[in-house]
Design an enzyme around this catalytic site. Sequence first.
Site, PDB file in Angstrom:
ATOM      1  N   ASP A  47      22.075  57.590  80.849  1.00 25.43           N
ATOM      2  CA  ASP A  47      21.429  56.709  81.820  1.00 25.43           C
ATOM      3  C   ASP A  47      21.903  55.276  81.607  1.00 25.43           C
ATOM      4  O   ASP A  47      21.461  54.591  80.695  1.00 25.43           O
ATOM      5  CB  ASP A  47      19.908  56.809  81.664  1.00 25.43           C
ATOM      6  CG  ASP A  47      19.159  55.864  82.606  1.00 25.43           C
ATOM      7  OD1 ASP A  47      19.801  55.266  83.494  1.00 25.43           O
ATOM      8  OD2 ASP A  47      17.933  55.738  82.455  1.00 25.43           O
TER       9      ASP A  47
ATOM     10  N   GLU B 271      38.680  37.806  60.200  1.00 21.78           N
ATOM     11  CA  GLU B 271      38.064  37.454  58.919  1.00 21.78           C
ATOM     12  C   GLU B 271      36.563  37.339  59.174  1.00 21.78           C
ATOM     13  O   GLU B 271      36.084  36.329  59.667  1.00 21.78           O
ATOM     14  CB  GLU B 271      38.631  36.138  58.390  1.00 21.78           C
ATOM     15  CG  GLU B 271      40.144  36.152  58.190  1.00 21.78           C
ATOM     16  CD  GLU B 271      40.713  34.787  57.842  1.00 21.78           C
ATOM     17  OE1 GLU B 271      39.936  33.925  57.364  1.00 21.78           O
ATOM     18  OE2 GLU B 271      41.917  34.570  58.050  1.00 21.78           O
TER      19      GLU B 271
ATOM     20  N   GLU C 210      32.781  36.956  58.298  1.00 17.32           N
ATOM     21  CA  GLU C 210      31.839  36.431  57.315  1.00 17.32           C
ATOM     22  C   GLU C 210      30.419  36.865  57.659  1.00 17.32           C
ATOM     23  O   GLU C 210      30.096  37.075  58.830  1.00 17.32           O
ATOM     24  CB  GLU C 210      31.932  34.899  57.273  1.00 17.32           C
ATOM     25  CG  GLU C 210      33.296  34.388  56.834  1.00 17.32           C
ATOM     26  CD  GLU C 210      33.457  32.885  56.986  1.00 17.32           C
ATOM     27  OE1 GLU C 210      34.356  32.331  56.336  1.00 17.32           O
ATOM     28  OE2 GLU C 210      32.699  32.271  57.765  1.00 17.32           O
TER      29      GLU C 210
ATOM     30  N   GLU D  94      31.764  33.612  49.805  1.00 16.87           N
ATOM     31  CA  GLU D  94      32.200  32.480  50.615  1.00 16.87           C
ATOM     32  C   GLU D  94      31.558  31.182  50.109  1.00 16.87           C
ATOM     33  O   GLU D  94      30.884  31.155  49.087  1.00 16.87           O
ATOM     34  CB  GLU D  94      31.883  32.719  52.100  1.00 16.87           C
ATOM     35  CG  GLU D  94      33.092  33.151  52.928  1.00 16.87           C
ATOM     36  CD  GLU D  94      34.159  32.084  53.016  1.00 16.87           C
ATOM     37  OE1 GLU D  94      33.856  30.887  52.762  1.00 16.87           O
ATOM     38  OE2 GLU D  94      35.316  32.416  53.319  1.00 16.87           O
TER      39      GLU D  94
ATOM     40  N   GLU E  90      32.585  37.453  52.545  1.00 12.20           N
ATOM     41  CA  GLU E  90      33.663  37.799  53.475  1.00 12.20           C
ATOM     42  C   GLU E  90      34.391  39.031  52.964  1.00 12.20           C
ATOM     43  O   GLU E  90      34.679  39.138  51.770  1.00 12.20           O
ATOM     44  CB  GLU E  90      34.639  36.635  53.632  1.00 12.20           C
ATOM     45  CG  GLU E  90      35.794  36.919  54.606  1.00 12.20           C
ATOM     46  CD  GLU E  90      36.723  35.732  54.780  1.00 12.20           C
ATOM     47  OE1 GLU E  90      37.952  35.931  54.735  1.00 12.20           O
ATOM     48  OE2 GLU E  90      36.215  34.598  54.951  1.00 12.20           O
TER      49      GLU E  90
ATOM     50  N   HIS F  63      37.318  34.067  61.999  1.00 16.46           N
ATOM     51  CA  HIS F  63      38.666  33.580  62.283  1.00 16.46           C
ATOM     52  C   HIS F  63      39.519  34.756  62.750  1.00 16.46           C
ATOM     53  O   HIS F  63      39.493  35.829  62.143  1.00 16.46           O
ATOM     54  CB  HIS F  63      39.287  32.953  61.036  1.00 16.46           C
ATOM     55  CG  HIS F  63      38.520  31.783  60.507  1.00 16.46           C
ATOM     56  ND1 HIS F  63      38.793  31.207  59.282  1.00 16.46           N
ATOM     57  CD2 HIS F  63      37.494  31.068  61.032  1.00 16.46           C
ATOM     58  CE1 HIS F  63      37.967  30.190  59.078  1.00 16.46           C
ATOM     59  NE2 HIS F  63      37.164  30.095  60.126  1.00 16.46           N
TER      60      HIS F  63
ATOM     61  N   ARG G 270      43.500  22.674  58.154  1.00 18.24           N
ATOM     62  CA  ARG G 270      42.510  23.619  58.671  1.00 18.24           C
ATOM     63  C   ARG G 270      41.452  22.977  59.549  1.00 18.24           C
ATOM     64  O   ARG G 270      40.507  23.643  59.952  1.00 18.24           O
ATOM     65  CB  ARG G 270      41.818  24.334  57.495  1.00 18.24           C
ATOM     66  CG  ARG G 270      42.751  25.201  56.679  1.00 18.24           C
ATOM     67  CD  ARG G 270      42.092  25.692  55.396  1.00 18.24           C
ATOM     68  NE  ARG G 270      43.018  26.473  54.587  1.00 18.24           N
ATOM     69  CZ  ARG G 270      43.105  27.801  54.611  1.00 18.24           C
ATOM     70  NH1 ARG G 270      42.327  28.486  55.422  1.00 18.24           N
ATOM     71  NH2 ARG G 270      43.972  28.434  53.853  1.00 18.24           N
TER      72      ARG G 270
ATOM     73  N   GLU H 181      46.035  31.410  63.964  1.00 15.17           N
ATOM     74  CA  GLU H 181      44.652  31.663  63.559  1.00 15.17           C
ATOM     75  C   GLU H 181      43.732  30.824  64.437  1.00 15.17           C
ATOM     76  O   GLU H 181      43.765  29.596  64.391  1.00 15.17           O
ATOM     77  CB  GLU H 181      44.453  31.301  62.089  1.00 15.17           C
ATOM     78  CG  GLU H 181      43.024  31.514  61.606  1.00 15.17           C
ATOM     79  CD  GLU H 181      42.802  30.958  60.201  1.00 15.17           C
ATOM     80  OE1 GLU H 181      42.138  31.651  59.415  1.00 15.17           O
ATOM     81  OE2 GLU H 181      43.291  29.852  59.899  1.00 15.17           O
TER      82      GLU H 181
ATOM     83  N   ARG I   5      40.070  29.578  65.003  1.00 18.71           N
ATOM     84  CA  ARG I   5      39.048  29.437  63.976  1.00 18.71           C
ATOM     85  C   ARG I   5      37.619  29.302  64.504  1.00 18.71           C
ATOM     86  O   ARG I   5      36.672  29.295  63.728  1.00 18.71           O
ATOM     87  CB  ARG I   5      39.383  28.234  63.097  1.00 18.71           C
ATOM     88  CG  ARG I   5      40.690  28.391  62.356  1.00 18.71           C
ATOM     89  CD  ARG I   5      41.115  27.128  61.620  1.00 18.71           C
ATOM     90  NE  ARG I   5      40.129  26.680  60.645  1.00 18.71           N
ATOM     91  CZ  ARG I   5      39.969  27.195  59.425  1.00 18.71           C
ATOM     92  NH1 ARG I   5      40.748  28.190  59.035  1.00 18.71           N
ATOM     93  NH2 ARG I   5      39.060  26.721  58.611  1.00 18.71           N
TER      94      ARG I   5
END
Length: 443
Positions: free
Chosen positions: A53, A131, A133, A188, A195, A244, A315, A332, A334
């Site tokens: 359903d 990645e 977390e 982390e 992580e 990430h 970063r 990457e 982020r």
Amino acid sequence: MSKYSKEDVMRMVKEQDVQFIRLQFTDIFGTLKNVAITSHQLEKALNNECMFDGSSIEGFVRIEESDMYLRPDPNTFVVFPWRPQQGRVARMICDVYNPDGTPFEGDPRYILKKVLKEAEEMGYTFNVGPECEFFLFQTDDNGDPTTITHDNAGYFDLGPIDLGENARRDMCLMLEDMGFEIEASHHEVARGQHEIDFKYADALTTADNIITFKLVVKVIAQRHGLHATFMPKPIAGINGSGMHSNQSLSKDGENAFYDPNDSLGLSEIAYNYVAGIMKHTKAMAALTNPIVNSYKRLVPGYEAPVYIAWSAKNRSPLIRIPASRGAGTRIEMRNPDPSCNPYLALAVMLASGLDGIKKGLKPPASVEQNIFNMDKATREQYGIDSLPGTLYEAIQELQSDELIKETLGTHVLQRYVEAKLLEWDEYRTKVHQWEIDQYLTKF
């Protein structure tokens, strides 16, 4: 490429004494759903005859058009290693179909498949390595979750400070039993935050794996008397949890992002892809950062990306180019967080990157300075814009981006926006504890 046939699944169920099979799928918000069948019904399910359903599933269909069919993907067959070894339990992830045999346009897995087909027609395979977390919290005497962390450890700390080490170890072992290749697991930055990284794969497999990963983490945490949450920012004043997303395209077996003759080792395709991501990232935020709480993480001061820029060296921007080159060349992104529906999030990421390639878009210059240390005037000088500050702003951006709307399709777009505006309005009209603390005695 098929890993298992229907006959393989039937054989494995018999050989491994599997008595129950969970047919899994997600609603448009990424919440895992399942219909459980016994092994006697397996052949019927593999013949695509299992009906459910759809009107009871968030964002699917109205009650007058509720009959839908689950078509199991045999490649996703796996036995749950934590369940009893006699009368075992397995699962398959399913695609959702209409009664007339057409794919259901509200199925998030189908939306990702559509964009992957477009990439395939351009000669590309889309690979993603997430990645993920998460936080581990203590539970109270009734077994309900608290926001009391189980440790005071920090980045890369280990036992006895890291009390989550045993839980993480069991999570990794269970995931490996289910076919995951675990590359790393660690504590982390924030207390109670962890992580576990698993090997990249094609995007559909990765999206399936993210859904499975979140289930396993929650189940094993519970067995350790803990509560695992993928809420982006459960505690104010400390780092939040991200997802990430490392992305690459391959063509004819080679990494399409790599060019050894470029100063940064990046191909023209890579630059185009980055530009496409940057162009659509504000609208994507409604999918990559989909809840009110997501925007409590996306604030300066906690390592989460806030500013729309890219760099091969630091970063602080939204997009980072990790140092690896050759087959490992990737970008990457982020800002995504683990509350997202991975099928929709990966679909809009890929669609944006492909848009950059098709239009030959060029990204702005790489930003090598720490953007977090820049003042507003300096950011404006470099042309660095910001991500949306709230879920409401993100929804407004989504509604003005034709590519992202087209990627989602009319069905999902309408229901997703409607639900998210209701979520925002409910949050907006609530009186929160901060307001009580701030104003009750002042006025």
